[in-house]
Design an enzyme around this catalytic site. Structure first.
Site, PDB file in Angstrom:
ATOM      1  N   ASP A 196       0.851  -1.194   0.000  1.00  0.00           N
ATOM      2  CA  ASP A 196       0.000   0.000   0.000  1.00  0.00           C
ATOM      3  C   ASP A 196       0.897   1.258   0.000  1.00  0.00           C
ATOM      4  O   ASP A 196       1.592   1.541   0.983  1.00  0.00           O
ATOM      5  CB  ASP A 196      -0.899  -0.005   1.239  1.00  0.00           C
ATOM      6  N   ASP A 247       0.149   3.897   2.863  1.00  0.00           N
ATOM      7  CA  ASP A 247       0.580   3.432   4.191  1.00  0.00           C
ATOM      8  C   ASP A 247       2.100   3.408   4.299  1.00  0.00           C
ATOM      9  O   ASP A 247       2.671   3.767   5.328  1.00  0.00           O
ATOM     10  CB  ASP A 247       0.022   2.032   4.476  1.00  0.00           C
TER      11      ASP A 247
HETATM   12  C1  PRP Z   1      -4.458   3.896  -3.816  1.00  0.00           C
HETATM   13  C2  PRP Z   1      -3.523   4.486  -4.858  1.00  0.00           C
HETATM   14  C3  PRP Z   1      -4.466   4.913  -5.953  1.00  0.00           C
HETATM   15  C4  PRP Z   1      -5.515   3.833  -5.901  1.00  0.00           C
HETATM   16  C5  PRP Z   1      -5.234   2.847  -6.999  1.00  0.00           C
HETATM   17  O1  PRP Z   1      -5.014   4.908  -3.083  1.00  0.00           O
HETATM   18  O2  PRP Z   1      -2.728   5.525  -4.374  1.00  0.00           O
HETATM   19  O3  PRP Z   1      -5.045   6.180  -5.750  1.00  0.00           O
HETATM   20  O4  PRP Z   1      -5.406   3.189  -4.620  1.00  0.00           O
HETATM   21  O5  PRP Z   1      -6.217   1.902  -7.095  1.00  0.00           O
HETATM   22  P1  PRP Z   1      -7.220   1.805  -8.341  1.00  0.00           P
HETATM   23  O6  PRP Z   1      -6.405   1.934  -9.583  1.00  0.00           O
HETATM   24  O7  PRP Z   1      -7.814   0.446  -8.169  1.00  0.00           O
HETATM   25  O8  PRP Z   1      -8.242   2.906  -8.217  1.00  0.00           O
HETATM   26  P2  PRP Z   1      -6.028   4.677  -1.858  1.00  0.00           P
HETATM   27  O9  PRP Z   1      -7.439   4.812  -2.341  1.00  0.00           O
HETATM   28  O10 PRP Z   1      -5.669   3.419  -1.148  1.00  0.00           O
HETATM   29  O11 PRP Z   1      -5.799   5.942  -0.940  1.00  0.00           O
HETATM   30  P3  PRP Z   1      -4.505   6.516  -0.220  1.00  0.00           P
HETATM   31  O12 PRP Z   1      -3.719   7.235  -1.282  1.00  0.00           O
HETATM   32  O13 PRP Z   1      -5.082   7.441   0.787  1.00  0.00           O
HETATM   33  O14 PRP Z   1      -3.735   5.377   0.402  1.00  0.00           O
HETATM   34  N1  URA Z   2      -3.113   0.812  -4.024  1.00  0.00           N
HETATM   35  C1  URA Z   2      -1.913   0.566  -3.459  1.00  0.00           C
HETATM   36  O1  URA Z   2      -1.416   1.377  -2.662  1.00  0.00           O
HETATM   37  N2  URA Z   2      -1.275  -0.577  -3.773  1.00  0.00           N
HETATM   38  C2  URA Z   2      -1.778  -1.465  -4.650  1.00  0.00           C
HETATM   39  O2  URA Z   2      -1.120  -2.496  -4.925  1.00  0.00           O
HETATM   40  C3  URA Z   2      -3.021  -1.193  -5.240  1.00  0.00           C
HETATM   41  C4  URA Z   2      -3.664  -0.045  -4.919  1.00  0.00           C
END
Ligand code: PRP
Ligand code: URA
Length: 235
Positions: A226, A229
């Protein structure tokens, strides 16, 4: 024996969903996958699960600066008359402003890397959160200005997984009437790359590395986990 409630079961929204192979998306139009050895080197450290958040954030920023260098290579210039200490000359400057849209929150580190290359860029924050059960993106924050005078805006987010967040971000930016849009990410899955390219065939897409697939939970494999995170230490 206690039963697991529906809400406690891990969601597997990508289970059984057909995904394109990596080879099938390598030659999509307007997709630029970096071949830079320094990016490759930094990507290995970024993916390593033993890399702690401060080092991870620094690597995201450094890769962001390298991707910015690649993604700005075709920007338009205009002439500018200046005087050096010795004589007048015609120089060149970027024609029109540059916008960077970090998709919150993981896009923040990447945007900082871009700012190291283009310090005068405007930063337009856009908050999109992926619902981990449905993988649908939802907008929760939007500081895009109404007055636009840019030659290009870069939407930046480290991860292109199912493509939902990227597609929505570009749709939102298009409503601002920016003449040219690009999407920049660190890691892409073939599934999300194909979806984004089909939904917005008129944008350029810059990627540090293209991975193999998504797992049943919609995480990129081999991936890096992630990205939000790992940048901000919220495990
Ligand atoms: C993650 C990442 C993208 C998204 C990608 O963000 O930074 O924005 O998921 O996934 P997708 O292509 O399936 O839409 P997240 O929503 O987890 O939020 P964050 O940046 O707050 O961790
Ligand atoms: N968002 C993330 O941060 N990691 C993944 O692998 C997919 C979505």
């Amino acid at each position: 024996m206690s039963e697991t409630r529906e809400s406690e079961r891990p969601a597997l929204p990508m289970k059984g969903v057909p995904q394109p192979a990596r080879d099938e998306v390598l030659d999509l139009p307007r997709v630029h996958i970096s071949t830079h050895p320094v990016i490759r080197h930094k990507m290995t450290a970024l993916r390593d699960k033993n890399t702690p958040p401060p080092a991870f954030y620094r690597l995201v920023k450094e890769i962001g600066a390298l991707l910015a260098y690649e993604a700005t290579a075709t920007l338009h210039l205009e002439d500018q008359q200046i005087e050096t200490p010795l004589q007048p000359m015609t120089g060149q400057r970027l024609a029109g402003g540059i916008g960077i849209t970090p998709i919150l929150r993981a896009g923040l580190g990447l945007a900082e890397g871009f700012r190291e290359v283009i310090s005068e860029a405007q930063v337009w924050h856009l908050g999109l959160r992926r619902d981990e059960r449905t993988l649908q993106a939802e907008e929760y924050y939007n500081r895009l200005p109404h007055q636009v005078n840019l030659q290009v805006a870069y939407a930046v987010d480290p991860m292109l997984a199912t493509g939902g967040s990227a597609i929505d971000a570009i749709t939102i930016l298009k409503k601002r009437g920016i003449p040219r849009l690009s999407y920049v990410c660190i890691l892409a899955a073939p599934y999300g790359l194909l979806k984004l390219s089909q939904a917005h065939p008129d944008i350029d897409i810059y990627i540090a590395e293209l991975d193999e697939s998504l797992n049943d939970r919609g995480y990129i494999l081999p991936g890096l986990g992630d990205a939000g995170d790992r940048q901000f230490g919220t495990f």
